[in-house]
Enzyme design. Structure first.
Site, PDB file in Angstrom:
ATOM      1  CG  ASN A 148      -1.963   1.118   1.124  1.00 34.08           C
ATOM      2  OD1 ASN A 148      -2.879   1.016   0.327  1.00 34.08           O
ATOM      3  ND2 ASN A 148      -1.803   2.185   1.893  1.00 34.08           N
ATOM      4  NE  ARG A 153      -0.754  14.547  12.515  1.00 29.31           N
ATOM      5  CZ  ARG A 153      -1.741  15.031  13.254  1.00 29.31           C
ATOM      6  NH1 ARG A 153      -2.714  15.727  12.711  1.00 29.31           N
ATOM      7  NH2 ARG A 153      -1.742  14.839  14.569  1.00 29.31           N
ATOM      8  CG  HIS A 170      -6.752   6.468   5.843  1.00 31.37           C
ATOM      9  ND1 HIS A 170      -6.224   7.722   5.913  1.00 31.37           N
ATOM     10  CD2 HIS A 170      -8.002   6.618   5.365  1.00 31.37           C
ATOM     11  CE1 HIS A 170      -7.116   8.602   5.493  1.00 31.37           C
ATOM     12  NE2 HIS A 170      -8.208   7.964   5.160  1.00 31.37           N
ATOM     13  CD  GLU A 212      -3.124   2.964  -2.644  1.00 29.85           C
ATOM     14  OE1 GLU A 212      -2.114   2.232  -2.492  1.00 29.85           O
ATOM     15  OE2 GLU A 212      -4.096   2.948  -1.873  1.00 29.85           O
ATOM     16  CD  GLU A 261      -4.344  16.883   9.699  1.00 28.41           C
ATOM     17  OE1 GLU A 261      -4.814  17.188   8.589  1.00 28.41           O
ATOM     18  OE2 GLU A 261      -3.538  15.934   9.856  1.00 28.41           O
TER      19      GLU A 261
HETATM   20  C1  LIG Z   1      -0.470  16.245   2.829  1.00 25.37           C
HETATM   21  C2  LIG Z   1      -1.317  15.078   3.241  1.00 25.37           C
HETATM   22  C3  LIG Z   1      -1.254  14.599   4.533  1.00 25.37           C
HETATM   23  C4  LIG Z   1      -2.019  13.499   4.944  1.00 25.37           C
HETATM   24  N1  LIG Z   1      -1.906  13.032   6.221  1.00 25.37           N
HETATM   25  C5  LIG Z   1      -2.598  11.916   6.606  1.00 25.37           C
HETATM   26  C6  LIG Z   1      -2.414  11.380   7.914  1.00 25.37           C
HETATM   27  O1  LIG Z   1      -1.647  11.905   8.726  1.00 25.37           O
HETATM   28  N2  LIG Z   1      -3.112  10.266   8.255  1.00 25.37           N
HETATM   29  C7  LIG Z   1      -3.958   9.661   7.376  1.00 25.37           C
HETATM   30  O2  LIG Z   1      -4.538   8.630   7.738  1.00 25.37           O
HETATM   31  N3  LIG Z   1      -4.172  10.160   6.124  1.00 25.37           N
HETATM   32  C8  LIG Z   1      -3.493  11.268   5.723  1.00 25.37           C
HETATM   33  N4  LIG Z   1      -3.672  11.798   4.461  1.00 25.37           N
HETATM   34  C9  LIG Z   1      -4.690  11.202   3.577  1.00 25.37           C
HETATM   35  C10 LIG Z   1      -4.261   9.902   2.938  1.00 25.37           C
HETATM   36  O3  LIG Z   1      -2.982  10.015   2.357  1.00 25.37           O
HETATM   37  C11 LIG Z   1      -5.247   9.500   1.831  1.00 25.37           C
HETATM   38  O4  LIG Z   1      -6.551   9.429   2.348  1.00 25.37           O
HETATM   39  C12 LIG Z   1      -4.885   8.189   1.179  1.00 25.37           C
HETATM   40  O5  LIG Z   1      -5.692   8.004   0.037  1.00 25.37           O
HETATM   41  C13 LIG Z   1      -5.066   7.033   2.097  1.00 25.37           C
HETATM   42  O6  LIG Z   1      -4.536   5.891   1.452  1.00 25.37           O
HETATM   43  P1  LIG Z   1      -5.141   4.443   1.732  1.00 25.37           P
HETATM   44  O7  LIG Z   1      -6.536   4.447   1.117  1.00 25.37           O
HETATM   45  O8  LIG Z   1      -4.229   3.518   1.034  1.00 25.37           O
HETATM   46  O9  LIG Z   1      -5.193   4.253   3.186  1.00 25.37           O
HETATM   47  C14 LIG Z   1      -2.913  12.887   4.024  1.00 25.37           C
HETATM   48  C15 LIG Z   1      -2.981  13.379   2.725  1.00 25.37           C
HETATM   49  C16 LIG Z   1      -2.193  14.461   2.316  1.00 25.37           C
HETATM   50  C17 LIG Z   1      -2.283  14.954   0.892  1.00 25.37           C
HETATM   51 MN   LIG Z   2      -4.683   1.899  -0.244  1.00 28.13          MN
END
Ligand SMILES: Cc1cc2nc3c(=O)[nH]c(=O)nc-3n(C[C@H](O)[C@H](O)[C@H](O)COP(=O)(O)O)c2cc1C
Ligand SMILES: [Mn+2]
Length: 434
Positions: A148, A153, A170, A212, A261
């Site tokens: 994945n 952050r 996530h 992804e 955030e």
């Molecule tokens: C700058 C930035 C910071 C992010 N920080 C977090 C975070 O701290 N924790 C989190 O769960 N998702 C965070 N996200 C959102 C995830 O990266 C996003 O929802 C991603 O699609 C999750 O991937 P997954 O579906 O494989 O879990 C952030 C996104 C961005 C663009």
């Molecule tokens: Mn994913």
């Protein structure tokens, strides 16, 4: 031709007048964020800070601060991005493993792996410390081994220690949950800087178990080359600037936060998992890449919103053929334009839209309304809806915990049907002559 790495894209941006080098020394604490914010608010160029106090590495920020630059990274336009993204999601192109890559030109192991050499900025005044905001997080499902990629952050806590916020829903959080249930550490690799489409692809809320990086490959029309990490059983993009390798020990929690955030508010400090760093690898003369985080709308939002718009378009279109376009004008809000085929079809679209955890308020308009134009959408609400009949409230829905008005991630949601009633006469728009 896809961009191979961050440097190539920065050169391209500079040629287009979209990148400005900053020669004078800047402070990573607040000054970098202040200058990035200034540039972003005026739709200015990306900034390449050549001298960041306390670090030998330059820092680039603001790369994704305009939709135009996101389209440049994806080599597409406002008109074609939805199709590019939906096509890529339908037909991903898997990455390939290569023997070596520039991201390992320098390998620092053990005590040599010192995170404090990186120019990690501190963004908002009450943040708990410096944050890596554009670290591509790679982990594998401890049971299936499926990879994945996500952005999380990451708080700098010491020379070889990081704090992370992996939400349990996530996929990184799911991996961590499984590893902890087995009482084993979760291996993690964090890649910073690389082909500019990869961070965009990372924001795809792909079904669990879908890599992804396949979307990144489809977007760049060539598989993403990966190399094996040195101290963990993971692979990372070969052309990254910097890679951090480490392990998340099971059951360990330390305070992480506060952090300004995406919803525009501080999330308070709370106990969260940590990363014990085992290696840092990087290119010769690496460039650190940061995105600005804070109140909307910043590059951290744009990075997510484009792909979110395309994803919602794709899922809504599959069930409602009349859907024309989706736009997320700000955090938590989405507009959809459509041509209805049955009575009250817009309400079904609203129900589907509001079932997405990140959408709190949805508006559906007819297909003659441009969803990218806020005043047109407001005009439709003001002239095609009756608040007592056309507003739907869904109480107690799952929602982002970043919304301070929510009850710990549970929130009411509101939908407005601003479409003309299906199959009934309605006043004709007094369009002026072309
Ligand atoms: C700058 C930035 C910071 C992010 N920080 C977090 C975070 O701290 N924790 C989190 O769960 N998702 C965070 N996200 C959102 C995830 O990266 C996003 O929802 C991603 O699609 C999750 O991937 P997954 O579906 O494989 O879990 C952030 C996104 C961005 C663009
Ligand atoms: Mn994913």
């Amino acid at each position: 031709m896809p961009f191979t790495d961050l440097r190539q894209f920065l050169n391209y941006l500079e040629d287009k007048g979209q990148l400005r080098p900053v020669a004078e020394e800047v402070d990573p604490e607040f000054e970098v964020a202040r200058r990035m914010n200034q540039a972003a608010r005026s739709q200015g160029p990306a900034l390449l800070f050549q001298k960041v106090r306390g670090s030998p590495m330059p820092l680039v920020g603001g790369v994704y601060a305009t939709r135009e630059r996101l389209f440049m990274a994806m080599e597409c336009t406002e008109q074609t991005f939805t199709e590019r993204l939906t096509q890529g999601m339908a037909q991903p192109l898997a990455p390939t493993l290569v023997a070596s890559g520039p991201c390992q030109e320098v390998v620092l192991l053990g005590d040599d792996a010192d995170l404090t050499r990186l120019p990690v900025p501190t963004f908002s005044p009450q943040d708990g410390g410096p944050y890596i905001t554009l670290g591509l997080v790679f982990t594998k499902d401890p049971e299936t081994g499926v990879r994945n990629m996500s952005i999380i952050r990451i708080q700098l806590k010491g020379k070889r220690r990081l704090g992370i916020m992996a939400r349990t829903y996530h996929h990184t959080g799911v991996h961590l949950g499984k590893a902890e249930a087995q009482g084993r550490p979760l291996e993690i690799a964090i890649a910073i800087g690389g082909d500019p489409v990869i961070p965009i692809a990372s924001q795809w809320r792909a079904p669990y178990g879908v890599d992804e990086l396949g979307l990144a490959g489809a977007l760049r029309r060539e598989p993403v080359p990966l190399v094996k990490c040195r101290t963990v059983d993971l692979e990372v993009p070969a052309n990254a600037e910097i890679v951090i390798e480490g392990r998340i020990p099971p059951g360990v929690r330390e305070m992480e936060g506060p952090f300004g955030e995406a919803a525009g508010y501080y999330t308070p400090a709370s106990p969260k998992p940590v990363v014990e760093v085992s290696a840092i690898t990087h290119r010769r003369a690496p460039i650190f890449h940061a995105v600005l985080c804070g109140p909307p709308t910043l590059e951290s939002h744009l990075l997510t919103e484009l792909i979110s718009e395309a994803t919602h378009y794709r899922t809504l279109k599959a069930d409602f053929a009349g859907v024309k376009a989706v736009h997320q004008p700000t955090w938590g809000v989405a507009f959809v334009s459509m041509r209805q085929h049955t009575r009250q079809e817009a309400r079904s679209v609203l129900a589907a839209l509001l079932s997405k955890s990140e959408i709190k308020m949805g508006v559906v308009v007819d297909d003659d309304i441009d969803v990218f134009s806020l005043d047109k959408v407001l005009w439709a609400i003001a002239t095609r809806s009756q608040p007592d009949k056309d507003t739907v409230i869904m109480p107690a829905m799952p929602h982002s915990g970043l919304d301070p008005s929510s009850d710990g991630g549970v929130s009411a949601k509101m939908g407005i049907d601003a479409t003309r009633p299906f199959g009934q006469p309605f006043a004709e728009v007094a369009a002026l002559p072309e």
